[in-house]
Design an enzyme around this catalytic site. Sequence first.
Site, PDB file in Angstrom:
ATOM      1  CD  GLU A 299      -0.371   1.112  -8.978  1.00 19.01           C
ATOM      2  OE1 GLU A 299      -1.217   1.186  -8.076  1.00 19.01           O
ATOM      3  OE2 GLU A 299      -0.512   0.397  -9.983  1.00 19.01           O
TER       4      GLU A 299
ATOM      5  NE  ARG B  62      -8.370  -3.694  -8.609  1.00 23.21           N
ATOM      6  CZ  ARG B  62      -8.270  -4.967  -8.204  1.00 23.21           C
ATOM      7  NH1 ARG B  62      -9.260  -5.526  -7.531  1.00 23.21           N
ATOM      8  NH2 ARG B  62      -7.192  -5.668  -8.448  1.00 23.21           N
TER       9      ARG B  62
ATOM     10  CB  ALA C 127      -3.045  -4.986  -7.070  1.00 21.05           C
TER      11      ALA C 127
ATOM     12  CG  PHE D 160      -2.329   5.517   1.627  1.00 20.33           C
ATOM     13  CD1 PHE D 160      -2.718   4.425   2.387  1.00 20.33           C
ATOM     14  CD2 PHE D 160      -1.592   6.527   2.229  1.00 20.33           C
ATOM     15  CE1 PHE D 160      -2.376   4.336   3.734  1.00 20.33           C
ATOM     16  CE2 PHE D 160      -1.245   6.448   3.578  1.00 20.33           C
ATOM     17  CZ  PHE D 160      -1.639   5.358   4.336  1.00 20.33           C
TER      18      PHE D 160
ATOM     19  CG  PHE E 219      -6.602   0.387  -8.758  1.00 14.71           C
ATOM     20  CD1 PHE E 219      -5.489   1.211  -8.686  1.00 14.71           C
ATOM     21  CD2 PHE E 219      -6.863  -0.255  -9.965  1.00 14.71           C
ATOM     22  CE1 PHE E 219      -4.649   1.379  -9.787  1.00 14.71           C
ATOM     23  CE2 PHE E 219      -6.030  -0.088 -11.073  1.00 14.71           C
ATOM     24  CZ  PHE E 219      -4.921   0.734 -10.974  1.00 14.71           C
TER      25      PHE E 219
ATOM     26  NE  ARG F 186      -5.906   0.717   2.587  1.00 16.90           N
ATOM     27  CZ  ARG F 186      -5.484   0.895   3.842  1.00 16.90           C
ATOM     28  NH1 ARG F 186      -5.424   2.106   4.355  1.00 16.90           N
ATOM     29  NH2 ARG F 186      -5.133  -0.123   4.570  1.00 16.90           N
TER      30      ARG F 186
ATOM     31  CD  GLU G 262      -5.988  -2.118  -3.352  1.00 19.49           C
ATOM     32  OE1 GLU G 262      -5.642  -3.264  -3.708  1.00 19.49           O
ATOM     33  OE2 GLU G 262      -6.267  -1.217  -4.146  1.00 19.49           O
TER      34      GLU G 262
ATOM     35  CB  THR H 113      -7.366  -5.641 -13.416  1.00 22.53           C
ATOM     36  OG1 THR H 113      -6.693  -4.399 -13.627  1.00 22.53           O
ATOM     37  CG2 THR H 113      -8.215  -5.528 -12.155  1.00 22.53           C
TER      38      THR H 113
ATOM     39  CD  GLN I 161       1.947   2.885  -3.786  1.00 24.34           C
ATOM     40  OE1 GLN I 161       1.434   3.988  -3.716  1.00 24.34           O
ATOM     41  NE2 GLN I 161       1.235   1.784  -3.965  1.00 24.34           N
TER      42      GLN I 161
END
Length: 754
Positions: A226, A304, A502, A222, A338, A336, A705, A433, A191
């Site tokens: 990342e 988060r 995100a 998902f 996060f 998903r 998400e 974030t 990702q």
Amino acid sequence: MKNIDAIGHVRGESIYLDDIPLIQGTLFGAAYGSPVAHGFIRALDISAAEQHPGVVCVLTYRDVRGENQIGGIIPDEPLFAEQHVHFCGMPMAFVIAVSEKAAREAVGMIKAEIEPLPVITDPREAQTNGALIIPPRTFRLGDVDEAWSLCTHIVEGRADTNGQEHLYIETQGAYAIPQENNVLRVYSSTQAPTAVQRAVAKVTGLPMHALDISVTRLGGGFGGKEDQANVWAALCALACMRVGKPVKYSVPRTEDMIMTGKRHPYSSDFKIGLDKDLKILAYEVTFYQNAGAAADLSPAVLERTLFHCTNSYFVPHVRATAYSCRTHLPPNTAFRGFGGPQGMFVIEAAIAKTAEILGIDAAVIQKRNLHQTGDTFPYGQPAESEAHACWQKAEDLYVVTAIRKEVEEFNHSHILFKKGMAFMPVCFGISFTKTLMNQARALVHVYTDGSVLVTTGAVEMGQGVNTKMMQVAATVLSIDPGLVKIQSTSTYKIANTSPSAASATADLNGKAVQMACTEILRRLKEVAARELGVAVELIELKKGMVRVDGVPSDMDWKKLVLAAFARRVSLSEHAHYATPGIHFDPEKEKGHPFAYHVYGTAIVVATMDCLRGRYTIDAVRVVHDFGVSMNSLIDKGQIEGGIVQGIGWMTMEEVLYDTSGRLRSNTLSTYKVPDIYSVPEEISIEALHTERDNLAIFRSKAVGEPPLMYGIGAYFALRNAIRAFNPSADLPFSAPLTPEKALMGLYDKQHVTA
Ligand code: MTE
Ligand code: HPA
Ligand code: MOS
């Protein structure tokens, strides 16, 4: 508009990592992961593996050319173990052979002598020992300590959520190919092409401009790709440099499940206080995040959790503290939501427990405390709230009084089957974030035949971002979408990308496409004005035709493009977008971190078989705040998928590590994910159309998400069904509520022995 990948997927023509034609001479890798979770490496014997027929070489930390380090946020994660191992499956050696089979056989011949050290898998225990990834963080609003004295009802408790395996259909992998001039091309199922580029640069010692990280598309990410695609790319790149040949590693499912991190398990303590009118006055919560053995994305996930700890509710006095606890599990990572879902589960548990004690429906407390526009979140951003609108529309549209009645009547007339229902409101902030990550770039070329090529930093992983990018370009240029092609991304085409994550991929990259196309359009209009001898203000492009003062001319898109080329006007543009207006001060824990919030309300109904503990989730009925959806087919698909994935997390998916830190649920026979039989018979999705001025691309709010969190309602619906059977059931707030746990919860201990 349909997803442009639909036909390719159905015909099996879409190109994933494993579909890339192999170059002759390609070698294959296989990793040897630590068999124990924590220990000192006394010896590592790779000699038998090296002698195995077909093996070309075996790499260890000694073969790292740059730094043996792949940690993204914090440099605490060696690529290869050196003296220590910190989790089961931590890479210790990488075998390169002429076939996958030979490589895997050779892995079986590697022997490690590891002196075991104490293994910690519990985040609370890690916190007690002071094993933290970062110092704890606290979000504050108002004064909680003062507020308790004003509360009529105070309820305390504990809530636990377990991890979740990403189970992307395509496992992790990479394919590194040497190019001329000391360049490496690495195909990666990631990702985050730039994160892979940075990690590979670090371990190989190559500069970033020597690394072309290419992504075709992913068979799902998902969040699991990342940060955790870096390992395989780094291993392949190192091997490729060592042997001068292409090296591929496509990770087998069980290895993928063992070696990669998952959704973070959390254990949390809550205390909630309400006044006599059931207004929540105070909320105090402590989160213990099970980060695993290295930081990975845990600090960002933790943040988060804090951002979403009050979900859709306004609470005037809040103190939320979060610990990121270092344990000996594989480093847990983005998934998903996060960290948001974990935070929301706890406040929903606090509300449910209060309602149970007061003998009322949790919905009464939920509805009374939904925030309003202007209420501030604990982090200081004022809400532009759709919480009430979604809730009220759901109540009216789905006729909640009738659903409630149906549940009551069913429970009245059944002894061994009981139904439960629950509301699940959701409020999710859109933006990374970390403010600096909210930027993106797009490259748009118009060719002289009028066809258009768009490249962005977006990675297609099934969420339909390519289709949305095509829609943006076609809409801005007002041409047929058939004239637009979307190129897969690579670090040679688009630099310094943020991960596709995100839920912000379409917003960020779409805005960049919009800017690039707008600029090309501006130039083309000037050309048209000159060609037609009119003022540029009168020129408009509509449906592939140039119009002058609203009247179609005989100049079409293709003629216009050719005219621009003839006049030596650039038909290409590279645009940069950075979300305006967002900021956050981590010292004060205050700011305006999100471009906007996405809202929604789900009503979940479930039926429990009270003899066996088996259950079905009958219906999930949602009112979701799409803004103005630019593609309702794709968006509805995202919502359905998110709901089912959320239900899986809350009900049947049970990640199980034993006390020695070994994953017991490491195959699909021991790790149960929702299948077609467990999908709710009814998933209804209705839109709350909002046309507010926001930063969403074409005001089409992000959708990736937020819907996962509707699945949390399944837990509370099942809990209510259990309590309909046994009102004194003393259930811990512990997800997933597997059928085994449900069965244990249905009967009190006295009950069972009697
Ligand atoms: N949908 C599919 N089909 N496959 C995926 O891997 N990832 C989810 C979500 N929906 C995912 C998905 C996650 S974790 C995120 S953050 C978003 O898609 C990312 O894409 P977006 O930013 O374009 O919404
Ligand atoms: N969401 C997803 N991925 C991220 C984020 C976030 O907020 N921050 C950093 N990586
Ligand atoms: Mo999604 S967890 O932000 O990849």
